[in-house]
Design a protein around this motif. Structure first.
Motif, short mmCIF file in Angstrom:
data_model
loop_
_atom_site.label_atom_id
_atom_site.label_comp_id
_atom_site.label_asym_id
_atom_site.label_seq_id
_atom_site.Cartn_x
_atom_site.Cartn_y
_atom_site.Cartn_z
N VAL A 96 68.64 32.49 4.92
CA VAL A 96 68.43 32.26 6.34
C VAL A 96 69.04 33.43 7.11
CG1 VAL A 96 70.52 30.82 6.60
CG2 VAL A 96 68.67 30.61 8.25
N VAL A 97 68.31 33.90 8.13
CA VAL A 97 68.82 34.98 8.99
C VAL A 97 69.21 34.34 10.31
CG1 VAL A 97 68.22 37.11 10.18
CG2 VAL A 97 67.23 36.62 7.93
N MET A 98 70.43 34.60 10.77
CA MET A 98 70.84 34.04 12.06
C MET A 98 71.83 34.93 12.80
SD MET A 98 73.03 30.86 10.49
CE MET A 98 73.21 30.03 12.05
N ASP A 99 71.83 34.82 14.15
CA ASP A 99 72.72 35.62 14.98
C ASP A 99 74.16 35.13 14.87
OD1 ASP A 99 70.50 36.93 15.76
OD2 ASP A 99 70.56 36.31 17.87
N LEU A 109 70.60 24.18 10.38
CA LEU A 109 70.39 24.59 8.98
C LEU A 109 69.99 23.42 8.09
CD1 LEU A 109 73.15 27.26 8.25
CD2 LEU A 109 70.78 27.58 8.90
N SER A 110 70.59 22.25 8.35
CA SER A 110 70.33 21.09 7.51
C SER A 110 68.84 20.71 7.57
CB SER A 110 71.21 19.94 8.00
OG SER A 110 70.81 18.75 7.41
N GLN A 111 68.31 20.65 8.79
CA GLN A 111 66.90 20.29 8.98
C GLN A 111 65.98 21.35 8.37
OE1 GLN A 111 66.11 19.94 13.16
NE2 GLN A 111 64.04 19.17 12.84
N MET A 112 66.38 22.63 8.54
CA MET A 112 65.56 23.72 7.99
C MET A 112 65.52 23.62 6.48
SD MET A 112 67.09 26.79 10.35
CE MET A 112 65.85 28.05 10.48
N LEU A 113 66.69 23.38 5.91
CA LEU A 113 66.79 23.31 4.45
C LEU A 113 65.96 22.16 3.89
CD1 LEU A 113 68.25 24.49 1.95
CD2 LEU A 113 70.01 22.77 2.29
N ASP A 114 66.05 20.99 4.55
CA ASP A 114 65.28 19.84 4.06
C ASP A 114 63.78 20.14 4.05
OD1 ASP A 114 67.50 18.41 3.57
OD2 ASP A 114 67.46 17.24 5.44
N ASN A 115 63.32 20.81 5.09
CA ASN A 115 61.89 21.13 5.15
C ASN A 115 61.48 22.12 4.08
OD1 ASN A 115 60.36 19.79 7.35
ND2 ASN A 115 62.12 20.49 8.54
N ILE A 116 62.34 23.07 3.79
CA ILE A 116 62.02 24.06 2.74
C ILE A 116 62.09 23.41 1.37
CG2 ILE A 116 63.20 25.92 1.51
CD1 ILE A 116 62.58 27.67 3.51
N ARG A 117 63.10 22.55 1.19
CA ARG A 117 63.26 21.91 -0.12
C ARG A 117 62.13 20.94 -0.44
NH1 ARG A 117 68.54 19.66 -2.31
NH2 ARG A 117 68.11 18.08 -0.73
N TYR A 121 56.84 23.88 2.74
CA TYR A 121 56.89 25.13 3.51
C TYR A 121 57.63 26.22 2.75
CZ TYR A 121 55.51 21.98 7.21
OH TYR A 121 54.84 21.05 7.95
N ASP A 122 57.22 27.47 3.01
CA ASP A 122 57.92 28.61 2.41
C ASP A 122 58.93 29.17 3.39
OD1 ASP A 122 56.08 28.85 0.04
OD2 ASP A 122 54.66 29.04 1.68
N SER A 123 58.79 28.75 4.63
CA SER A 123 59.66 29.31 5.65
C SER A 123 59.75 28.33 6.82
CB SER A 123 59.03 30.65 6.07
OG SER A 123 59.31 30.94 7.39
N VAL A 124 60.94 28.22 7.38
CA VAL A 124 61.12 27.38 8.58
C VAL A 124 61.74 28.28 9.65
CG1 VAL A 124 62.19 25.34 9.56
CG2 VAL A 124 61.54 25.35 7.15
N ALA A 125 61.04 28.41 10.78
CA ALA A 125 61.52 29.33 11.81
C ALA A 125 61.73 28.57 13.12
CB ALA A 125 60.49 30.44 12.01
N MET A 126 62.65 29.07 13.94
CA MET A 126 62.97 28.39 15.19
C MET A 126 62.28 29.10 16.36
SD MET A 126 64.90 26.00 14.00
CE MET A 126 65.55 25.26 15.48
N ARG A 127 61.82 28.27 17.29
CA ARG A 127 61.11 28.78 18.46
C ARG A 127 61.80 28.24 19.71
NH1 ARG A 127 56.81 27.12 21.47
NH2 ARG A 127 56.71 25.10 20.46
N ASP A 163 64.37 35.27 15.51
CA ASP A 163 64.56 35.75 14.12
C ASP A 163 65.31 34.72 13.29
OD1 ASP A 163 63.37 38.20 14.67
OD2 ASP A 163 65.24 39.09 15.34
N PHE A 164 65.60 33.56 13.88
CA PHE A 164 66.34 32.51 13.18
C PHE A 164 65.36 31.83 12.22
CE2 PHE A 164 68.99 28.38 14.10
CZ PHE A 164 69.50 28.44 12.82
N ARG A 165 65.47 32.17 10.94
CA ARG A 165 64.43 31.74 10.00
C ARG A 165 65.00 31.58 8.60
NH1 ARG A 165 58.50 32.96 9.30
NH2 ARG A 165 58.39 33.82 11.37
N MET A 166 64.60 30.50 7.95
CA MET A 166 64.99 30.30 6.55
C MET A 166 63.76 30.51 5.68
SD MET A 166 66.84 27.01 4.77
CE MET A 166 68.23 26.96 5.87
#
Ligand code: UDP
Ligand code: MG
Length: 324
Positions: A96-99, A109-117, A121-127, A163-166
């Motif tokens: 994951v890339v984050m500022d 991160l927890s929500q992003m990780l669950d979606n990837i796991r 999805y291959d990637s979870v990005a924030m908008r 750029d916040f993306r796992m």
């Protein structure tokens, strides 16, 4: 490999972030603790040539916490270079890339990780849904950039994309396979494809420190983005050229007709000077656009490294990197 043995690399570009780093480290440690039943975390901080105490703070963390790794650049190479160095040296199965300024809240991160796991999805990005706390003019220009970019380049970057993306290891390797030196990461992430989930969130203001982006650096960034992924501006020359030729041809017929029917008094100076100036302007503009592409090509042909590290502390690579 059971998921428990998987590693999440957290890549954090830092440029003069001494004011906010301690708060970030506290929070990211808390988040890593919450995730520990799902993944092991490693932190990879990229000190992008900071002139403040950022590096010594990072060294302090690295001394007492074996999860902390860092790379320190020999000068400021920019956030894009820092992200590249992070992706290149991350050993995780997920990255994951984050500022560093907590504007990319670790709580997601927890929500992003669950979606990837989930494997969906291959990637979870924030908008970002809004730009609370940002100057109106900056927000407006930014919105226009996304609209223009969407229209003229093949890559579809949603408005408010950060750029916040796992990403999975496979996607990271795909991103690294793109060798360009002039890196427009948002475009690269989109260009490589894969299945991306966009999660919306409300903008968070910086708790400390200041933004490193001036208005002009953002304008430059926007132009870079368009130049990096689109050749449409080059086509403008051909289209305009064709339109002007047609106009000139019609005008020529009109002038011949006028002369034959009414005879001609030598006149038309204003018309002439307007046409000359107009054509001169268009030609310069087109040469300008051409030069932009030429200068990018010139810089790429030098094959300079994206960044130069002055010192680093990295862990032993835990896994062999697969190639795409
Ligand atoms: N950053 C960097 N190099 C730079 C500028 C910024 O590594 O030349 C980092 C910075 O430390 C932060 C992130 O990029 O972690 C985002 O920067 P900033 O908060 O200044 O940008 P903004 O949020 O205003 O877009
Ligand atoms: Mg910020």
């Amino acid at each position: 490999m059971s998921d428990k043995e998987k590693i999440l690399s957290i890549v954090v570009p830092c440029y003069n972030e001494e004011a906010v780093l301690p708060a970030f480290y506290d929070e990211i440690c808390r988040t890593a603790d919450e995730l520990k039943d799902r993944v092991d975390c490693e932190f990879l901080f990229i000190d992008d040539g900071s002139a403040d105490a950022t590096l010594s703070i990072l060294k302090g963390y690295a001394g007492s916490d074996e999860r902390v790794h860092y790379i320190s650049f020999s000068r400021n190479f920019g956030k894009e270079a820092a992200i590249y160095a992070g992706l290149q040296n991350a050993s995780g199965d997920y990255v994951v890339v984050m500022d560093a300024d907590l504007q990319h809240p670790p709580a997601f991160l927890s929500q992003m990780l669950d979606n990837i796991r989930s494997g969906e999805y291959d990637s979870v990005a924030m908008r970002r849904l809004d730009r609370k706390g940002e100057k109106k003019i900056r927000a407006w220009f930014s919105a226009q950039f996304y609209k223009l970019n969407q229209k003229i380049s093949g890559v579809d970057i949603p408005e408010g994309a950060t750029d916040f993306r796992m990403m999975t290891r496979q996607m990271v390797d795909a991103v690294l396979s793109m060798p360009e030196v002039n890196r427009f990461t948002k475009g690269i992430f989109t260009w490589v494809g894969f299945r991306t989930l966009w999660l919306p969130y409300h903008n968070v203001e910086r708790p400390a420190g200041t933004s490193k982006w001036s208005f002009w650096s953002l304008v430059k960034y926007s132009f870079n983005g368009i130049l990096a992924f689109s050749t449409v501006p080059l086509a403008i020359a051909s289209v305009l050229g064709a339109i002007i030729c047609l106009g000139a041809f019609l005008m020529m017929i009109w002038v011949v007709f006028k002369t034959l029917v009414w005879g001609d008094a030598v006149g038309g100076y204003p018309t002439l000077i307007t046409v000359i100036l107009f054509l001169g302007g268009i030609q310069l503009l087109m040469i300008g656009i051409l030069s932009q592409y030429f200068s990018k090509t010139y810089m790429e042909t030098k094959h300079r490294p994206v960044y130069i590290a002055r010192e680093k502390k990295l862990g032993r690579p835990r896994r062999k990197k697969d190639s795409v």
